[in-house]
Design an enzyme around this catalytic site. Structure first.
Site, mmCIF file in Angstrom:
data_model
loop_
_atom_site.group_PDB
_atom_site.id
_atom_site.type_symbol
_atom_site.label_atom_id
_atom_site.label_comp_id
_atom_site.label_asym_id
_atom_site.label_seq_id
_atom_site.Cartn_x
_atom_site.Cartn_y
_atom_site.Cartn_z
ATOM 1 N N ASN A 11 47.748 -39.777 -70.699
ATOM 2 C CA ASN A 11 47.403 -41.020 -71.153
ATOM 3 C C ASN A 11 45.481 -41.069 -71.219
ATOM 4 O O ASN A 11 45.330 -41.073 -69.980
ATOM 5 C CB ASN A 11 47.571 -41.948 -70.551
ATOM 6 C CG ASN A 11 46.669 -43.233 -70.919
ATOM 7 O OD1 ASN A 11 46.564 -43.790 -71.582
ATOM 8 N ND2 ASN A 11 47.275 -44.500 -69.560
ATOM 9 N N TRP A 12 44.872 -40.829 -72.627
ATOM 10 C CA TRP A 12 43.999 -40.249 -72.725
ATOM 11 C C TRP A 12 43.031 -41.560 -72.462
ATOM 12 O O TRP A 12 42.017 -41.520 -72.553
ATOM 13 C CB TRP A 12 43.791 -40.335 -73.699
ATOM 14 C CG TRP A 12 44.189 -39.354 -73.681
ATOM 15 C CD1 TRP A 12 44.879 -37.931 -73.564
ATOM 16 C CD2 TRP A 12 44.196 -38.193 -75.274
ATOM 17 N NE1 TRP A 12 44.952 -36.795 -73.970
ATOM 18 C CE2 TRP A 12 44.929 -36.940 -74.950
ATOM 19 C CE3 TRP A 12 43.702 -38.172 -76.726
ATOM 20 C CZ2 TRP A 12 44.757 -35.834 -76.442
ATOM 21 C CZ3 TRP A 12 43.262 -36.687 -77.879
ATOM 22 C CH2 TRP A 12 43.930 -35.789 -77.371
ATOM 23 N N LYS A 13 43.480 -43.281 -72.284
ATOM 24 C CA LYS A 13 42.847 -44.458 -72.234
ATOM 25 C C LYS A 13 42.395 -44.603 -72.904
ATOM 26 O O LYS A 13 42.325 -43.855 -74.434
ATOM 27 C CB LYS A 13 42.302 -44.322 -70.938
ATOM 28 C CG LYS A 13 43.472 -43.967 -69.906
ATOM 29 C CD LYS A 13 42.810 -44.571 -68.585
ATOM 30 C CE LYS A 13 44.098 -44.499 -67.329
ATOM 31 N NZ LYS A 13 44.201 -44.688 -66.264
ATOM 32 N N HIS A 99 50.556 -50.412 -69.253
ATOM 33 C CA HIS A 99 50.200 -49.945 -68.382
ATOM 34 C C HIS A 99 49.131 -50.962 -67.883
ATOM 35 O O HIS A 99 49.253 -51.678 -68.448
ATOM 36 C CB HIS A 99 49.030 -49.279 -68.863
ATOM 37 C CG HIS A 99 48.742 -48.192 -68.338
ATOM 38 N ND1 HIS A 99 47.353 -48.888 -68.078
ATOM 39 C CD2 HIS A 99 48.696 -47.239 -67.467
ATOM 40 C CE1 HIS A 99 47.227 -48.061 -66.803
ATOM 41 N NE2 HIS A 99 47.001 -47.147 -67.519
ATOM 42 N N GLU A 101 46.840 -51.536 -67.117
ATOM 43 C CA GLU A 101 44.974 -51.551 -67.244
ATOM 44 C C GLU A 101 45.344 -53.079 -67.981
ATOM 45 O O GLU A 101 44.178 -54.016 -68.185
ATOM 46 C CB GLU A 101 44.654 -50.804 -68.096
ATOM 47 C CG GLU A 101 43.227 -49.880 -66.614
ATOM 48 C CD GLU A 101 43.443 -48.602 -66.669
ATOM 49 O OE1 GLU A 101 43.838 -48.061 -68.326
ATOM 50 O OE2 GLU A 101 43.745 -47.468 -66.144
ATOM 51 N N GLU A 171 53.020 -46.171 -61.457
ATOM 52 C CA GLU A 171 51.968 -46.382 -61.010
ATOM 53 C C GLU A 171 51.010 -47.191 -60.281
ATOM 54 O O GLU A 171 50.877 -48.593 -60.692
ATOM 55 C CB GLU A 171 51.374 -46.727 -62.325
ATOM 56 C CG GLU A 171 51.692 -45.303 -63.674
ATOM 57 C CD GLU A 171 50.944 -44.853 -64.921
ATOM 58 O OE1 GLU A 171 50.048 -44.225 -64.871
ATOM 59 O OE2 GLU A 171 49.955 -46.121 -65.246
ATOM 60 N N GLY A 177 43.177 -43.962 -60.989
ATOM 61 C CA GLY A 177 41.631 -43.728 -61.028
ATOM 62 C C GLY A 177 40.815 -43.757 -59.686
ATOM 63 O O GLY A 177 39.568 -43.680 -60.198
ATOM 64 N N SER A 217 46.149 -40.776 -60.280
ATOM 65 C CA SER A 217 45.217 -39.740 -59.351
ATOM 66 C C SER A 217 45.709 -38.405 -59.338
ATOM 67 O O SER A 217 46.009 -37.433 -58.684
ATOM 68 C CB SER A 217 45.273 -40.508 -58.101
ATOM 69 O OG SER A 217 44.185 -41.558 -58.214
ATOM 70 N N GLY A 238 46.182 -39.446 -65.888
ATOM 71 C CA GLY A 238 44.527 -39.744 -66.632
ATOM 72 C C GLY A 238 43.816 -39.233 -67.031
ATOM 73 O O GLY A 238 43.971 -38.336 -67.323
HETATM 74 P P1 13P Z 1 44.481 -41.229 -63.470
HETATM 75 O O1 13P Z 1 45.130 -40.353 -63.378
HETATM 76 O O2 13P Z 1 43.150 -41.561 -63.987
HETATM 77 O O3 13P Z 1 44.377 -42.374 -61.781
HETATM 78 O O4 13P Z 1 45.437 -42.726 -64.468
HETATM 79 C C1 13P Z 1 46.794 -42.838 -64.263
HETATM 80 C C2 13P Z 1 47.014 -43.951 -65.447
HETATM 81 O O5 13P Z 1 46.522 -44.853 -65.328
HETATM 82 C C3 13P Z 1 48.031 -42.764 -66.688
HETATM 83 O O6 13P Z 1 48.417 -43.673 -67.006
#
Ligand code: 13P
Length: 255
Positions: A11-13, A99, A101, A171, A177, A217, A238
């Site tokens: 997931n590149w966000k 998600h 976020e 998650e 993150g 993470s 992520g």
């Molecule tokens: P990180 O791997 O950066 O913690 O993010 C996880 C995530 O939200 C994947 O959707």
């Protein structure tokens, strides 16, 4: 051998322009043993503006791609939104829904995620449904209840046949993150709980077949241990998916 094929997704966000995306995809394609994509489902979720470019680079590679979000409406006056048919036309196979976020910053409720899930499924897109508790909820001992409620409400009305196309991603918000991964045991416990919820909602067969990914993470250092747990079927990555070496390493550790 598990009946569930491992699934590793990036997931590149909100990262990578279309030019940077092209570069990253070329490197992933080059570094990935072609045979690997028959053993592990590999999927990337770039921002909308990169999907076309990614589709060009990954053509005939066996690597799949999808979107990070989607509207629950078909079309019309919804400024800034993207529909399921727009994603399908680009060759997207999957879409991330719910998600944390999106829930946190864009106020997506379980009800909205449920509408999106239904729309994705009826449009031929496979949802990667994200669930997970906050730190506060875990500290209050509410994590199992919160996640069960998310699963129940987000999958409301989904029929057994459609569950073949649903992927769940656990998650924990406190692990996203933050560099603070859930321990393999903590993650395994929650994945087992999610399978329980799926069994209550559908059947033991469906619960046993549904792939449940861990996200939060994940790095090339901890992926192997997480993916070796019985109920962890891969990961939603992520930060570490933005570097091709780390992402490839993580995919390799799913074998
Ligand atoms: P990180 O791997 O950066 O913690 O993010 C996880 C995530 O939200 C994947 O959707």
């Amino acid at each position: 051998m598990s009946l569930r094929k491992k699934f590793v997704a990036g997931n590149w966000k909100m990262n990578k322009t279309f030019i940077e995306s092209s570069e990253l995809c070329k490197n992933i394609k080059q570094g990935l043993d072609k045979k690997l994509t028959s053993d592990v489902d590999v999927v990337v979720f770039p921002p909308f503006t990169s999907i076309y470019t990614v589709s060009e680079v990954f053509r005939d590679s066996g690597i799949m791609y999808g979107a990070q979000n989607m509207s629950y409406k078909d079309d019309g006056a919804m400024t800034g939104e993207i529909s399921a048919s727009m994603l399908s036309a680009l060759g997207c196979e999957y879409v991330i829904l719910g998600h944390s976020e999106r829930r946190q910053y864009f106020h997506e409720t379980n009800q909205i995620v449920n509408l999106k899930t239904a729309k994705a499924l009826s449009s031929g897109l496979k949802p990667v449904l994200c669930v997970g508790e906050t730190l506060e909820q875990r500290e209050q001992g509410l994590h199992v209840k919160v996640v069960d409620e998310q699963i129940t409400l987000c999958l409301k009305g989904v029929c057994a046949v459609d569950m073949e196309n649903v992927i769940v991603a656990y998650e924990p918000v406190w692990a996203i993150g933050t560099g603070k991964t859930a321990s393999p045991e903590q993650a395994e416990e929650m994945h087992r709980q999610i399978r329980n919820s799926l069994e209550n909602l559908f059947s033991a067969t469906i619960a046993g077949r549904t792939r449940i990914l861990y996200g939060g993470s994940v790095t090339d250092k901890n992926a192997g241990e997480l993916f070796s747990m019985n109920n962890i079927d891969g990961g939603l990555i992520g930060g570490a998916s933005l570097k091709h070496e780390a992402f490839i390493q993580i995919i390799n550790s799913a074998l």
